[in-house]
Scaffold this active site. Sequence first.
Site, PDB file in Angstrom:
ATOM      1  N   HIS A  37     -22.599  -6.488  -3.211  1.00 10.00           N
ATOM      2  CA  HIS A  37     -21.416  -6.424  -4.089  1.00 10.00           C
ATOM      3  C   HIS A  37     -20.439  -7.483  -3.604  1.00 10.00           C
ATOM      4  O   HIS A  37     -20.191  -7.575  -2.391  1.00 10.00           O
ATOM      5  CB  HIS A  37     -20.833  -5.007  -3.963  1.00 10.00           C
ATOM      6  CG  HIS A  37     -19.600  -4.739  -4.755  1.00 10.00           C
ATOM      7  ND1 HIS A  37     -19.300  -5.364  -5.938  1.00 10.00           N
ATOM      8  CD2 HIS A  37     -18.568  -3.863  -4.529  1.00 10.00           C
ATOM      9  CE1 HIS A  37     -18.152  -4.895  -6.398  1.00 10.00           C
ATOM     10  NE2 HIS A  37     -17.689  -3.991  -5.557  1.00 10.00           N
ATOM     11  N   ASP A  94     -20.700   0.854  -2.992  1.00 17.08           N
ATOM     12  CA  ASP A  94     -19.575   1.748  -3.288  1.00 17.08           C
ATOM     13  C   ASP A  94     -20.000   3.145  -3.758  1.00 17.08           C
ATOM     14  O   ASP A  94     -19.258   4.119  -3.546  1.00 17.08           O
ATOM     15  CB  ASP A  94     -18.699   1.129  -4.386  1.00 17.08           C
ATOM     16  CG  ASP A  94     -17.802   0.013  -3.858  1.00 17.08           C
ATOM     17  OD1 ASP A  94     -17.363   0.096  -2.703  1.00 17.08           O
ATOM     18  OD2 ASP A  94     -17.534  -0.932  -4.612  1.00 17.08           O
ATOM     19  N   ASP A  97     -13.585  -6.414  -0.341  1.00 14.11           N
ATOM     20  CA  ASP A  97     -13.669  -5.501   0.804  1.00 14.11           C
ATOM     21  C   ASP A  97     -15.059  -5.506   1.440  1.00 14.11           C
ATOM     22  O   ASP A  97     -15.234  -4.985   2.544  1.00 14.11           O
ATOM     23  CB  ASP A  97     -13.260  -4.071   0.421  1.00 14.11           C
ATOM     24  CG  ASP A  97     -13.892  -3.570  -0.859  1.00 14.11           C
ATOM     25  OD1 ASP A  97     -14.315  -4.390  -1.694  1.00 14.11           O
ATOM     26  OD2 ASP A  97     -13.963  -2.345  -1.039  1.00 14.11           O
ATOM     27  N   TYR A 115     -12.456   9.115  -5.243  1.00  9.17           N
ATOM     28  CA  TYR A 115     -13.060   7.782  -5.359  1.00  9.17           C
ATOM     29  C   TYR A 115     -13.747   7.639  -6.716  1.00  9.17           C
ATOM     30  O   TYR A 115     -13.580   6.641  -7.424  1.00  9.17           O
ATOM     31  CB  TYR A 115     -14.063   7.575  -4.218  1.00  9.17           C
ATOM     32  CG  TYR A 115     -14.504   6.143  -4.089  1.00  9.17           C
ATOM     33  CD1 TYR A 115     -13.778   5.259  -3.277  1.00  9.17           C
ATOM     34  CD2 TYR A 115     -15.594   5.657  -4.776  1.00  9.17           C
ATOM     35  CE1 TYR A 115     -14.154   3.930  -3.183  1.00  9.17           C
ATOM     36  CE2 TYR A 115     -15.977   4.336  -4.681  1.00  9.17           C
ATOM     37  CZ  TYR A 115     -15.254   3.476  -3.870  1.00  9.17           C
ATOM     38  OH  TYR A 115     -15.622   2.159  -3.778  1.00  9.17           O
ATOM     39  N   HIS A 140      -5.512  -1.770  -3.552  1.00  7.56           N
ATOM     40  CA  HIS A 140      -5.195  -2.264  -4.909  1.00  7.56           C
ATOM     41  C   HIS A 140      -4.667  -1.154  -5.827  1.00  7.56           C
ATOM     42  O   HIS A 140      -5.115  -0.949  -6.948  1.00  7.56           O
ATOM     43  CB  HIS A 140      -6.330  -3.093  -5.529  1.00  7.56           C
ATOM     44  CG  HIS A 140      -7.684  -2.435  -5.718  1.00  7.56           C
ATOM     45  ND1 HIS A 140      -7.853  -1.226  -6.354  1.00  7.56           N
ATOM     46  CD2 HIS A 140      -8.926  -2.858  -5.411  1.00  7.56           C
ATOM     47  CE1 HIS A 140      -9.142  -0.932  -6.405  1.00  7.56           C
ATOM     48  NE2 HIS A 140      -9.808  -1.905  -5.828  1.00  7.56           N
ATOM     49  N   HIS A 181     -18.135   2.830   2.008  1.00  6.69           N
ATOM     50  CA  HIS A 181     -16.846   3.377   2.455  1.00  6.69           C
ATOM     51  C   HIS A 181     -17.060   4.811   2.939  1.00  6.69           C
ATOM     52  O   HIS A 181     -17.780   5.594   2.301  1.00  6.69           O
ATOM     53  CB  HIS A 181     -15.837   3.450   1.304  1.00  6.69           C
ATOM     54  CG  HIS A 181     -15.448   2.129   0.730  1.00  6.69           C
ATOM     55  ND1 HIS A 181     -14.671   1.221   1.406  1.00  6.69           N
ATOM     56  CD2 HIS A 181     -15.723   1.564  -0.470  1.00  6.69           C
ATOM     57  CE1 HIS A 181     -14.481   0.149   0.643  1.00  6.69           C
ATOM     58  NE2 HIS A 181     -15.115   0.325  -0.492  1.00  6.69           N
ATOM     59  N   GLU A 185     -17.167  -7.802  -4.222  1.00  5.56           N
ATOM     60  CA  GLU A 185     -15.741  -7.497  -4.106  1.00  5.56           C
ATOM     61  C   GLU A 185     -15.267  -7.778  -2.675  1.00  5.56           C
ATOM     62  O   GLU A 185     -16.034  -7.715  -1.713  1.00  5.56           O
ATOM     63  CB  GLU A 185     -15.438  -6.043  -4.525  1.00  5.56           C
ATOM     64  CG  GLU A 185     -13.948  -5.843  -4.754  1.00  5.56           C
ATOM     65  CD  GLU A 185     -13.569  -4.553  -5.483  1.00  5.56           C
ATOM     66  OE1 GLU A 185     -14.451  -3.729  -5.795  1.00  5.56           O
ATOM     67  OE2 GLU A 185     -12.354  -4.387  -5.751  1.00  5.56           O
ATOM     68  N   HIS A 228     -19.800  -0.456  -9.441  1.00  2.00           N
ATOM     69  CA  HIS A 228     -18.811  -0.463 -10.494  1.00  2.00           C
ATOM     70  C   HIS A 228     -18.416  -1.876 -10.930  1.00  2.00           C
ATOM     71  O   HIS A 228     -17.434  -2.030 -11.690  1.00  2.00           O
ATOM     72  CB  HIS A 228     -17.557   0.299 -10.020  1.00  2.00           C
ATOM     73  CG  HIS A 228     -16.809  -0.433  -8.923  1.00  2.00           C
ATOM     74  ND1 HIS A 228     -15.488  -0.799  -9.065  1.00  2.00           N
ATOM     75  CD2 HIS A 228     -17.191  -0.901  -7.724  1.00  2.00           C
ATOM     76  CE1 HIS A 228     -15.087  -1.439  -7.972  1.00  2.00           C
ATOM     77  NE2 HIS A 228     -16.113  -1.503  -7.160  1.00  2.00           N
TER      78      HIS A 228
END
Length: 395
Positions: free
Chosen positions: A76, A161, A80, A192, A23, A225, A78, A142
């Site tokens: 989370h 994250d 991913d 990051y 993104h 990640h 999101e 986040h």
Amino acid sequence: MHVTIKPGIYWVGAVDWNVRDFHGYHTQYGTSYNAYVVKGDKVALVDTVKHGFESQLFERLEHVGIEQIDYLVVNHVEMDHAGSVKAVMEKFPDVKIVTNARGKIGLKEAYGIDEDVIIVKTGDKLELGGKTLTFIETPMVHWPDSMATYVIEDRVLLPNDAFGMHYASSKRFDDEFSQEEMGRIFFEAAKYYANIVLLYSNQVQKVLKQIEELGLELDVIAPSHGIIWRDKIPEILQRYKAWSSGEADERVIIIYDSMWLHTEEAAFEVAEGVVDEGVEFRLYRLKNSDWTEVMTEIMISKGVIVGSPTLNRELFPTVAGFLAYMKGLKPFNKVAGAFGSYGWSGEAVGKIVDIFNQLKFDVVGSVRWKYSADEKTLEELRELGRSVARKVRGS
Ligand code: FEO
């Protein structure tokens, strides 16, 4: 194959070697979507992987010998990490989803998942039999739904994250890398933070305090990640403390763009001034630069100097675009300066200073001039570099 984190705790994620644009974030070294299995009498899967990578997740689960998943913890929502929640639900129809109140809303809004879920909050426990999960809500680190899961018996933190980095690798643990590779990995962790987490530094400080107050012992920090921390935990915690409190190196980053190279010549002159004071600098022309890297350099540098010509009464478009990106991430605690050449109206430098003021930067000075710089302007540019450098050095 899977990777054993501790007996009964396994990495079952996916490595995305080829992603280069996440993104808008330039993922130069690819990334991984880390999911973890915690196996007690019952089995919990903590997070999933990006949609399209389900086969890696399922193969690794099979490799661990998992035939049934009792709980799917969604730290989370999101895409991913929760992009394969539906696929997991289809493969394991009896699985119960565990998430927090904001996670439940996110699952419904983003994926249309409206099943009964177990809602947890900070301090709640989930007994698996032999292993106990507890949860720490980390809102806005986040996203509003962000949460960490902690395996009490094994002192393993799965913070999603936080503490992660985009870095694809065949190795999983920090102690498997050379010192040189670790330098790169720490830079990727900084990248990051600068591009994903920086805006939420206050919340990061709260989470770090919460970890201290809860007295969490940490044998392993396994983010969602990149690589898993088990050898350099104090170092990554220390870096998060520094980045979230606005600590930066005594150096200056000069970023600019240029139409007819007048502003570029000026950038070199400003740089000479920084060098006059014995301070290190880095210089980026935005049209050729990777914004993700430039943002990282801004976070780790105490001084920021920005140059732009004026085009149609506005900032030059590349500078305008980058400053909009930077402003959104709200870097703070910077010493700043601005410069730029113009033909007749010359609004650009004032617009840079406006943005600096909105970010509460300490603006040391600005220089604007018509067309090419004369001797007097060249000296002003050099002095701009010197004065930012002096303040960066604290003198
Ligand atoms: Fe890696 Fe916020 O997702």
